[in-house]
Design an enzyme around this catalytic site. Sequence first.
Site, PDB file in Angstrom:
ATOM      1  CE1 TYR A   1      -2.381 -25.863  -4.941  1.00 41.73           C
ATOM      2  CE2 TYR A   1      -1.484 -28.070  -4.667  1.00 41.73           C
ATOM      3  CZ  TYR A   1      -1.354 -26.686  -4.542  1.00 41.73           C
ATOM      4  OH  TYR A   1      -0.198 -26.142  -4.033  1.00 41.73           O
ATOM      5  CB  CYS A   2      -5.430 -25.086 -10.593  1.00 39.73           C
ATOM      6  SG  CYS A   2      -7.031 -25.654 -11.220  1.00 39.73           S
ATOM      7  CB  THR A   3      -7.200 -20.574  -9.074  1.00 36.80           C
ATOM      8  OG1 THR A   3      -5.835 -20.218  -9.176  1.00 36.80           O
ATOM      9  CG2 THR A   3      -7.965 -19.472  -8.327  1.00 36.80           C
TER      10      THR A   3
ATOM     11  N   GLY B   1     -10.107 -24.992 -10.548  1.00 42.61           N
ATOM     12  CA  GLY B   1     -10.319 -26.335 -11.083  1.00 42.61           C
ATOM     13  C   GLY B   1     -10.122 -26.496 -12.571  1.00 42.61           C
TER      14      GLY B   1
ATOM     15  CB  ILE C   1      -7.274 -22.880  -3.886  1.00 42.71           C
ATOM     16  CG1 ILE C   1      -6.070 -23.685  -4.368  1.00 42.71           C
ATOM     17  CG2 ILE C   1      -6.964 -22.230  -2.543  1.00 42.71           C
ATOM     18  CD1 ILE C   1      -4.942 -22.836  -4.902  1.00 42.71           C
TER      19      ILE C   1
END
Length: 343
Positions: free
Chosen positions: A199-201, A203, A228
């Site tokens: 996961y990241c901010t 995508g 997220i």
Amino acid sequence: MKKFLFNRYDKETLKKRVEMDTRERRVISFYRYVKLEDPIQFRDKLYDAFEDLGILGRIYLAKEGINAQFSIPIENYEKLRTTVDSIPELNKIYFNDAVEDKKESFIKLAIKVRKKIVADGLDDSKFDPSDVGTHLTPLEFHDALSEPGVVVVDLRNNYESEVGHFENAILPDVGTFREELPLVEDLLKDNKDKKILLYCTGGIRCEKASAYLKYKGFSKVHQLRGGIINYAKAVQDAGIPSKFKGKNFVFDDRLGERVTDDILSVCYTCGKPSDRHTNCANLGCHVLIIQCEDCGKELLGCCSEECKNIILLPEDMQKNLRKENIKNKKYPTHHLTRKLVGK
């Protein structure tokens, strides 16, 4: 009348223009890895269209695609959808709406052409960047977090993950995405057959990272669609407790969106609980720190007494000092560490 494809106003003028605009704005991000034959020409057309819609934000273009974060008057949201869908390279691109909409998120429109839309340090000719991991919806990702044996990896920088992250996630202690990929590969070397959740901010970092890990032999790579930002909205809409705790760091003037009330980090200056990100008021330093309100007031928005003493100097002396430091490649000693106090 000639149109300018760049900002022509100073920061204070831009802030006043945003404050005077009474329209509600929505913060949006989107990205796509897509071949752009002529990014410069694409930029000019996009700037013209987006300026007409009142868009303010930061957009990066490269031959490999687009990465955009911006705000738009809500009244123009549907026009944006129509405009974007009329561009073949962006047709039906997914809009990631922010958890919080704040007018001050952006004050100008900047569209820049770069070598890559995310600096990853990878040679894309050695693997297939389009062979990405399995996308999971936020609720699918939420459920997968509870599966036995899964490995969860945060693909953001250390200053992002320290204020908020998923429970039990691996948090690589690096300051750039370029540094992160080889470290993550090493951290996961004994888990090649396990289910990997990335996961990241928003995508975009997961797109490239998942393809890279698959190339390196990881067989079960999954990623959170929309990052997220999308997860926070989905669990809020579903009325279920978030497994992401704390704040989601964002790269605009807000510096964060609160997802839960958990405070996971401490003030770099005094060590008390805080997740308030700010940049040092000394422009010759400008280091990003976590600092509580009390320390911010005591140090006049600076990260240290050293920088506080500098901003008390006359402006011309500050400018001369910055020029001298740049010339001699001299920087404040506290730049050598991420934290000013231990945690």
